[in-house]
Design a protein around this motif. Structure first.
Motif, PDB file in Angstrom:
ATOM      1  N   THR A   1       0.846  -1.188   0.000  1.00 35.40           N
ATOM      2  CA  THR A   1       0.000   0.000   0.000  1.00 35.40           C
ATOM      3  C   THR A   1       0.879   1.234   0.000  1.00 35.40           C
ATOM      4  OG1 THR A   1      -1.752  -1.149   1.225  1.00 35.40           O
ATOM      5  CG2 THR A   1      -1.829   1.258   1.202  1.00 35.40           C
ATOM      6  N   TYR A   2       0.598   2.125  -0.942  1.00 38.63           N
ATOM      7  CA  TYR A   2       1.370   3.362  -1.055  1.00 38.63           C
ATOM      8  C   TYR A   2       0.425   4.540  -0.850  1.00 38.63           C
ATOM      9  CZ  TYR A   2       4.336   0.041  -3.579  1.00 38.63           C
ATOM     10  OH  TYR A   2       5.079  -1.048  -3.944  1.00 38.63           O
ATOM     11  N   LEU A   3       0.811   5.465  -0.015  1.00 41.69           N
ATOM     12  CA  LEU A   3      -0.001   6.652   0.249  1.00 41.69           C
ATOM     13  C   LEU A   3       0.893   7.875   0.140  1.00 41.69           C
ATOM     14  CD1 LEU A   3      -2.706   7.868   1.075  1.00 41.69           C
ATOM     15  CD2 LEU A   3      -2.036   7.566   3.467  1.00 41.69           C
ATOM     16  N   GLU A   4       0.645   8.664  -0.888  1.00 43.35           N
ATOM     17  CA  GLU A   4       1.439   9.869  -1.127  1.00 43.35           C
ATOM     18  C   GLU A   4       0.517  11.053  -1.359  1.00 43.35           C
ATOM     19  OE1 GLU A   4       4.002   9.101  -4.392  1.00 43.35           O
ATOM     20  OE2 GLU A   4       5.180   7.550  -3.353  1.00 43.35           O
TER      21      GLU A   4
ATOM     22  N   TRP B   1      -7.992   6.874  -4.796  1.00 45.04           N
ATOM     23  CA  TRP B   1      -7.314   5.606  -5.030  1.00 45.04           C
ATOM     24  C   TRP B   1      -7.099   5.375  -6.519  1.00 45.04           C
ATOM     25  CZ3 TRP B   1      -5.407   2.352  -1.353  1.00 45.04           C
ATOM     26  CH2 TRP B   1      -5.833   2.552  -0.034  1.00 45.04           C
TER      27      TRP B   1
ATOM     28  N   ALA C   1      -3.428   7.391  -3.480  1.00 48.50           N
ATOM     29  CA  ALA C   1      -3.015   6.142  -2.850  1.00 48.50           C
ATOM     30  C   ALA C   1      -3.270   4.992  -3.811  1.00 48.50           C
ATOM     31  CB  ALA C   1      -3.775   5.915  -1.553  1.00 48.50           C
ATOM     32  N   LYS C   2      -2.564   3.906  -3.590  1.00 51.47           N
ATOM     33  CA  LYS C   2      -2.814   2.697  -4.361  1.00 51.47           C
ATOM     34  C   LYS C   2      -2.419   1.490  -3.529  1.00 51.47           C
ATOM     35  CE  LYS C   2       1.598   2.574  -6.896  1.00 51.47           C
ATOM     36  NZ  LYS C   2       2.202   2.521  -8.234  1.00 51.47           N
ATOM     37  N   ARG C   3      -3.152   0.415  -3.716  1.00 55.60           N
ATOM     38  CA  ARG C   3      -2.822  -0.855  -3.093  1.00 55.60           C
ATOM     39  C   ARG C   3      -2.640  -1.860  -4.224  1.00 55.60           C
ATOM     40  NH1 ARG C   3      -7.032  -1.575   0.287  1.00 55.60           N
ATOM     41  NH2 ARG C   3      -5.968  -0.251   1.786  1.00 55.60           N
TER      42      ARG C   3
ATOM     43  N   TRP D   1      -6.051   6.918   8.039  1.00 57.56           N
ATOM     44  CA  TRP D   1      -5.232   8.004   7.512  1.00 57.56           C
ATOM     45  C   TRP D   1      -5.922   9.338   7.728  1.00 57.56           C
ATOM     46  CZ3 TRP D   1      -5.555   3.769   3.744  1.00 57.56           C
ATOM     47  CH2 TRP D   1      -4.429   2.949   3.797  1.00 57.56           C
TER      48      TRP D   1
ATOM     49  N   HIS E   1      -7.653  11.379   0.315  1.00 61.54           N
ATOM     50  CA  HIS E   1      -6.937  10.952  -0.881  1.00 61.54           C
ATOM     51  C   HIS E   1      -7.885  10.164  -1.781  1.00 61.54           C
ATOM     52  CE1 HIS E   1      -6.518   7.664   2.086  1.00 61.54           C
ATOM     53  NE2 HIS E   1      -6.747   6.900   1.040  1.00 61.54           N
TER      54      HIS E   1
ATOM     55  N   GLU F   1     -12.517   3.263   3.103  1.00 66.76           N
ATOM     56  CA  GLU F   1     -11.521   3.678   2.112  1.00 66.76           C
ATOM     57  C   GLU F   1     -12.027   4.779   1.189  1.00 66.76           C
ATOM     58  OE1 GLU F   1      -9.186  -0.536   1.492  1.00 66.76           O
ATOM     59  OE2 GLU F   1     -11.201  -0.346   0.674  1.00 66.76           O
TER      60      GLU F   1
END
Length: 481
Positions: A270-273, A324, A277-279, A318, A322, A302
């Motif tokens: 899982t990336y959160l910037e 996805w 975000a993306k999983r 979080w 954001h 989510e």
């Protein structure tokens, strides 16, 4: 005694009884759901006479109360995350569950009792179909999912999916109520027999399917590691054979040292910037890396349900809002020869119909990656694992659940738990799983019961509307007292 003079504690007790039965149906086994709707049907009968002043409002109010109390009991563990969001979630879900009762009452009054109770089954299945095909968190409460701890009862899910279980539950509720409430003794006996036959048909069908099903001889060696940590650390020791075909790693930080040797690796990340975000699942074989992005996301956890009210999902861990990234097509990775494994990320595992897309892409083994941040308590993590047993039966595919700090394990294509890890403890295990290549009726047709219910529900409701306008009469009588 006139309905208007009946004390309000009677429908109140009925509402509470239904709520408790719904709750027991989920926490103590699906058996209690076979009678959970009887008190709500009785409330409808208490206020069925059109001459009773405000009768329909009493019916809607007490029915809604029973449904809301049931939701509060079932989602009580969410209060630790947000009291306001939990109240809103349960309130809105109770409103959704009230719709089939409202349409049932309209149809019952417009046509006849017999058509009315038949229509309730259709309206409820139509609602569950909507839940299963939307990002609603309440899709977990589809009635057929209550048999997750009793997979031996529902081996026929390979033909019907969980909506078949819902149909089983609703049919028995109605037959039992008609047996209790019917005016004619012959009807009481007939409906009682129908209820018993319907109940035992489910067991007989499950036994017959289970006794005839043979697991394929082809095997694949799979291992997983459950680090139970949000920080970088050395992985638990595991003597993985050199010929292990696949090593599965959950969503976790970078590990210290080298990974155990395996022919292929599958890991969730899982990336959160900032605002995005993306999983994704990363599949590594030699120097080749393939990826798959999660496609379905859970409303309220989510995805923001009401942007004007919440700037971020109310149950999200979080702080910053954001969006996805996602992809449309479901991916199955080729492990060796024609053997394929499919990564199922987070909420995607709650819909058997959706998993059929992976089977269409020739997936032979399903790998579930639960989103551990959902785990406000161990309840959701354990529920996720239990539901995987039903997904295994629906698709007749072995399933591996790979969690960081929840519950991981191996499940056979018959929904049998081969091995289950301990909650929030570091563990690592390997197993040889059967490779199934035959598709089930359900994997090919999906939630066809829900689609059929929608069609019939609309047709029956319109029939009632026309009949009410034209003053037509029905010749079918249920003979209720």
């Amino acid at each position: 005694m006139d309905n208007q003079q009946k004390p309000l504690y009677i429908p109140l007790l009925l509402s509470i009884s239904s709520a408790v039965l719904l709750w027991l149906g989920w926490v103590a086994g699906g058996f209690f759901l076979f009678v959970a709707f009887l008190p709500l049907f009785e409330i409808e009968v208490l206020y069925r006479t059109s001459q009773v002043r405000n009768g329909k409002w009493h019916f809607w109010g007490f029915t809604f109360l029973g449904l809301w109390l049931g939701n509060l009991l079932l989602f009580s563990w969410l209060f630790a995350a947000s009291v306001l969001a939990t109240l809103m979630l349960t309130f809105l879900n109770a409103l959704l569950m009230l719709i089939p009762f409202m349409l049932f009452r309209i149809t019952k009054n417009s046509i006849d009792d017999a058509y009315g109770y038949f229509s309730f089954v259709l309206y409820w299945l139509a609602l569950e179909y909507l839940q299963l095909h939307s990002p609603l968190a309440t899709s977990a409460l589809v009635l057929g999912n209550a048999f997750a701890t009793l997979p031996n009862w529902v081996q026929w899910y390979e033909f019907t999916g969980v909506l078949g279980g819902s149909l089983w539950i609703l049919s028995i509720n109605i037959l039992l109520y008609l047996a209790i409430r019917s005016y004619y003794p012959i009807n009481q006996r007939i409906f009682s027999i129908y209820a018993l036959v319907t109940f035992f048909i489910g067991f007989l069908a499950s036994w017959m399917i289970s006794s005839q099903y043979k697991q394929p001889s082809e095997q694949v060696n799979v291992a997983f590691i459950q680090p139970a940590s949000e920080e970088s650390k050395a992985l638990p020791n595991l003597a993985i054979p050199a010929q292990t075909d696949l090593l599965i790693l959950p969503d976790m930080p970078e590990v210290e040292g080298k990974l155990p040797t395996a022919k292929a690796y599958l890991q969730a990340k899982t990336y959160l910037e900032k605002q995005e975000a993306k999983r994704e699942a990363l599949f590594v074989v030699g120097d080749s890396t393939q990826s798959y992005l999660q496609s379905r996301f859970l409303l309220g956890v989510e995805v923001t349900p009401l942007p004007l009210v919440f700037d971020r999902p109310p149950f999200s861990i979080w702080d910053n809002p954001h969006s996805w990234q996602s992809q449309i097509n479901q991916t199955a990775f080729t492990l060796k020869d024609s053997l394929k494994v499919a990564p199922v990320l987070g909420y995607e595992a709650f819909s058997g119909d959706y998993l059929g897309n992976f089977i269409d892409n020739k997936a032979n083994i399903l790998i579930f990656f639960p989103q551990d941040s959902w785990g406000f308590s161990g309840i959701l993590s354990k529920m996720y694992f239990q539901y995987a047993c039903l997904r295994a039966i629906e698709q007749r595919r072995a399933i591996v659940v790979a969690s960081n700090k929840g519950v991981s394990g191996f499940i056979s294509s018959e929904g049998e738990v081969i091995m289950k890890s301990n909650y929030q403890l570091p563990e690592a295990h390997q197993e040889s799983l059967a490779v199934e290549r035959i598709d089930t009726v359900y994997s090919q047709q999906g939630d066809y019961l829900g689609r059929l219910a929608w069609f019939l529900a609309v047709a029956l409701f319109l029939t009632g509307v026309v009949k009410r306008k034209t003053g037509g009469k029905s010749v079918i009588k249920a003979g209720l007292k």
